[in-house]
Design a protein around this motif. Sequence first.
Motif, mmCIF file in Angstrom:
data_model
loop_
_atom_site.group_PDB
_atom_site.id
_atom_site.type_symbol
_atom_site.label_atom_id
_atom_site.label_comp_id
_atom_site.label_asym_id
_atom_site.label_seq_id
_atom_site.Cartn_x
_atom_site.Cartn_y
_atom_site.Cartn_z
ATOM 1 N N VAL A 39 1.039 -0.998 -0.482
ATOM 2 C CA VAL A 39 0.140 -0.354 0.149
ATOM 3 C C VAL A 39 0.735 1.025 0.209
ATOM 4 O O VAL A 39 1.852 1.042 0.451
ATOM 5 N N GLU A 40 0.465 2.151 -0.846
ATOM 6 C CA GLU A 40 1.273 3.376 -0.889
ATOM 7 C C GLU A 40 0.993 4.381 -0.030
ATOM 8 O O GLU A 40 -0.056 4.235 0.798
ATOM 9 N N LYS A 41 1.724 4.831 0.409
ATOM 10 C CA LYS A 41 1.834 5.815 1.678
ATOM 11 C C LYS A 41 1.745 7.451 1.472
ATOM 12 O O LYS A 41 2.179 8.667 2.041
ATOM 13 N N ASN A 42 0.961 7.345 0.248
ATOM 14 C CA ASN A 42 0.285 8.672 0.220
ATOM 15 C C ASN A 42 -1.039 8.675 -0.036
ATOM 16 O O ASN A 42 -2.249 9.568 -0.184
ATOM 17 N N GLY A 43 -1.847 7.735 1.275
ATOM 18 C CA GLY A 43 -2.887 8.686 1.291
ATOM 19 C C GLY A 43 -4.274 7.107 0.470
ATOM 20 O O GLY A 43 -5.374 7.358 0.924
ATOM 21 N N GLU A 44 -3.854 6.176 0.248
ATOM 22 C CA GLU A 44 -4.557 5.114 -0.758
ATOM 23 C C GLU A 44 -4.979 4.065 0.516
ATOM 24 O O GLU A 44 -3.907 4.143 1.211
ATOM 25 N N SER A 45 -6.226 4.326 0.321
ATOM 26 C CA SER A 45 -6.843 2.959 0.987
ATOM 27 C C SER A 45 -6.119 1.630 0.412
ATOM 28 O O SER A 45 -5.820 1.052 -0.390
ATOM 29 N N ILE A 46 -6.444 0.611 1.349
ATOM 30 C CA ILE A 46 -5.910 -1.065 1.030
ATOM 31 C C ILE A 46 -6.633 -1.462 -0.030
ATOM 32 O O ILE A 46 -6.021 -1.834 -0.775
ATOM 33 N N PHE A 47 -8.114 -1.196 -0.392
ATOM 34 C CA PHE A 47 -9.104 -1.729 -1.558
ATOM 35 C C PHE A 47 -8.325 -0.193 -2.640
ATOM 36 O O PHE A 47 -7.913 -1.533 -3.806
ATOM 37 N N GLN A 48 -7.778 0.624 -2.509
ATOM 38 C CA GLN A 48 -7.382 0.871 -4.115
ATOM 39 C C GLN A 48 -6.255 0.541 -4.374
ATOM 40 O O GLN A 48 -6.056 0.695 -5.688
ATOM 41 N N ALA A 49 -4.744 0.187 -3.431
ATOM 42 C CA ALA A 49 -3.988 -0.357 -3.735
ATOM 43 C C ALA A 49 -4.059 -0.996 -4.539
ATOM 44 O O ALA A 49 -3.444 -2.078 -5.389
ATOM 45 N N ALA A 50 -4.941 -2.591 -3.931
ATOM 46 C CA ALA A 50 -5.301 -3.663 -4.345
ATOM 47 C C ALA A 50 -6.028 -4.013 -6.059
ATOM 48 O O ALA A 50 -5.596 -4.201 -7.058
ATOM 49 N N ILE A 51 -6.525 -2.341 -6.227
ATOM 50 C CA ILE A 51 -7.441 -2.337 -7.403
ATOM 51 C C ILE A 51 -5.357 -1.645 -8.375
ATOM 52 O O ILE A 51 -5.433 -2.503 -9.363
ATOM 53 N N ARG A 52 -5.010 -1.093 -8.221
ATOM 54 C CA ARG A 52 -3.717 -0.461 -8.415
ATOM 55 C C ARG A 52 -2.692 -1.524 -8.536
ATOM 56 O O ARG A 52 -1.783 -1.015 -10.012
ATOM 57 N N GLU A 53 -2.411 -2.294 -8.053
ATOM 58 C CA GLU A 53 -0.872 -3.383 -7.896
ATOM 59 C C GLU A 53 -1.733 -4.091 -9.287
ATOM 60 O O GLU A 53 -1.459 -4.650 -9.782
ATOM 61 N N THR A 54 -3.132 -4.517 -9.374
ATOM 62 C CA THR A 54 -3.757 -5.557 -9.964
ATOM 63 C C THR A 54 -3.335 -4.793 -11.663
ATOM 64 O O THR A 54 -3.546 -5.272 -12.873
ATOM 65 N N GLN A 55 -3.414 -3.525 -12.221
ATOM 66 C CA GLN A 55 -3.274 -2.375 -13.229
ATOM 67 C C GLN A 55 -2.207 -2.416 -13.445
ATOM 68 O O GLN A 55 -2.043 -2.910 -14.322
ATOM 69 N N GLU A 56 -1.217 -2.549 -12.585
ATOM 70 C CA GLU A 56 0.013 -2.440 -12.610
ATOM 71 C C GLU A 56 1.048 -3.787 -13.504
ATOM 72 O O GLU A 56 1.959 -3.470 -14.438
ATOM 73 N N GLU A 57 0.701 -4.722 -12.750
ATOM 74 C CA GLU A 57 1.077 -5.980 -13.035
ATOM 75 C C GLU A 57 0.585 -6.428 -13.964
ATOM 76 O O GLU A 57 0.758 -7.678 -14.577
ATOM 77 N N GLY A 58 -0.869 -6.884 -13.834
ATOM 78 C CA GLY A 58 -2.045 -7.562 -15.093
ATOM 79 C C GLY A 58 -2.211 -6.767 -16.318
ATOM 80 O O GLY A 58 -2.643 -6.867 -16.703
ATOM 81 N N CYS A 59 -2.275 -5.415 -16.417
ATOM 82 C CA CYS A 59 -2.866 -4.963 -16.764
ATOM 83 C C CYS A 59 -4.564 -4.689 -16.973
ATOM 84 O O CYS A 59 -5.277 -4.012 -18.565
ATOM 85 N N ILE A 60 -4.836 -4.885 -16.346
ATOM 86 C CA ILE A 60 -6.344 -5.174 -16.199
ATOM 87 C C ILE A 60 -7.368 -4.288 -14.769
ATOM 88 O O ILE A 60 -6.220 -3.938 -13.756
ATOM 89 N N THR A 61 -8.751 -4.024 -14.777
ATOM 90 C CA THR A 61 -8.897 -3.195 -13.782
ATOM 91 C C THR A 61 -10.463 -4.194 -13.439
ATOM 92 O O THR A 61 -10.774 -4.311 -14.275
ATOM 93 N N PRO A 62 -10.265 -4.679 -11.687
ATOM 94 C CA PRO A 62 -11.255 -5.640 -11.796
ATOM 95 C C PRO A 62 -12.188 -4.758 -11.223
ATOM 96 O O PRO A 62 -12.090 -3.415 -10.879
ATOM 97 N N THR A 63 -12.984 -5.077 -11.931
ATOM 98 C CA THR A 63 -14.552 -3.908 -10.867
ATOM 99 C C THR A 63 -15.732 -4.728 -10.054
ATOM 100 O O THR A 63 -16.384 -3.949 -10.393
ATOM 101 N N ASP A 64 -15.684 -5.873 -10.140
ATOM 102 C CA ASP A 64 -16.477 -6.227 -8.424
ATOM 103 C C ASP A 64 -15.519 -6.812 -7.363
ATOM 104 O O ASP A 64 -15.454 -7.521 -6.494
ATOM 105 N N ALA A 65 -14.389 -6.298 -6.895
ATOM 106 C CA ALA A 65 -13.537 -6.391 -6.399
ATOM 107 C C ALA A 65 -14.563 -6.371 -4.672
ATOM 108 O O ALA A 65 -14.835 -5.379 -4.705
ATOM 109 N N GLN A 66 -13.696 -7.636 -4.183
ATOM 110 C CA GLN A 66 -14.478 -7.683 -2.973
ATOM 111 C C GLN A 66 -13.180 -8.264 -1.637
ATOM 112 O O GLN A 66 -12.447 -9.465 -2.308
ATOM 113 N N PHE A 67 -12.927 -8.173 -0.720
ATOM 114 C CA PHE A 67 -12.998 -8.446 0.233
ATOM 115 C C PHE A 67 -13.090 -9.496 0.880
ATOM 116 O O PHE A 67 -13.801 -9.834 1.233
ATOM 117 N N ILE A 68 -12.004 -11.109 0.392
ATOM 118 C CA ILE A 68 -12.563 -12.559 0.657
ATOM 119 C C ILE A 68 -11.247 -12.718 1.891
ATOM 120 O O ILE A 68 -12.116 -13.232 2.573
#
Length: 157
Positions: A39-68
């Motif tokens: 998680v980046e130290k710029n105020g991003e949420s854990i959820f936002q970090a999960a989406i951002r990392e998926t964009q950076e590493e897989g080039c896709i944006t999950p649209t229905d992500a849920q904490f599990i």
Amino acid sequence: GKPSKILTLLLIHQNNQILLAMKKRGFGMGKYNGFGGKVEKNGESIFQAAIRETQEEGCITPTDAQFIGYIKMDYDCEKETLKVHIFKATQFDGEVKETEEMKPQWFDVAKIPYNQMWIDDQYWFPYMLENKCFSGYLQFEGHEKLILSELKEVTNQ
Ligand code: 6U4
Ligand code: NA
Ligand code: NA
């Protein structure tokens, strides 16, 4: 105790297949896993970090992500305890592409390559695949030997 680091991990489960990616560098190199990172130290949420990392590493944006799930991981050889927040999605925008960090691949749920993954994944993937929330604590000797594993389903009420 040790200081801790907040990490994310996101799995895509679609049509009885799971999207995993071979990590090409850094922590977990050579293993198949979901997408994730710090998680980046710029105020991003854990959820936002999960989406951002998926964009950076897989080039896709999950649209229905849920904490599990949540797992605290203690590696004797690491300076920080890892607090891993796990998310699951079934839908995404974009096209899966290989990146500098990850080589993605779809696997049938019946053929998940557990022998090329973190040793703990075989214990908690079944919860994730069945949409059951879970939580746990893992203690490792080195990166391959699991000396304590406490994982359980978490239910609301
Ligand atoms: P940088 O240095 O920015 O590339 P970053 O991508 O932020 O790093 P990284 O790749 O070190 O973070 O994150 C580690 C990833 O490995 C997280 O998604 C959590 C995951 N992970 C660590 N131990 C794990 C384990 N025992 N089982 C598992 N995933 C694990 O399934
Ligand atoms: Na990462
Ligand atoms: Na990162």
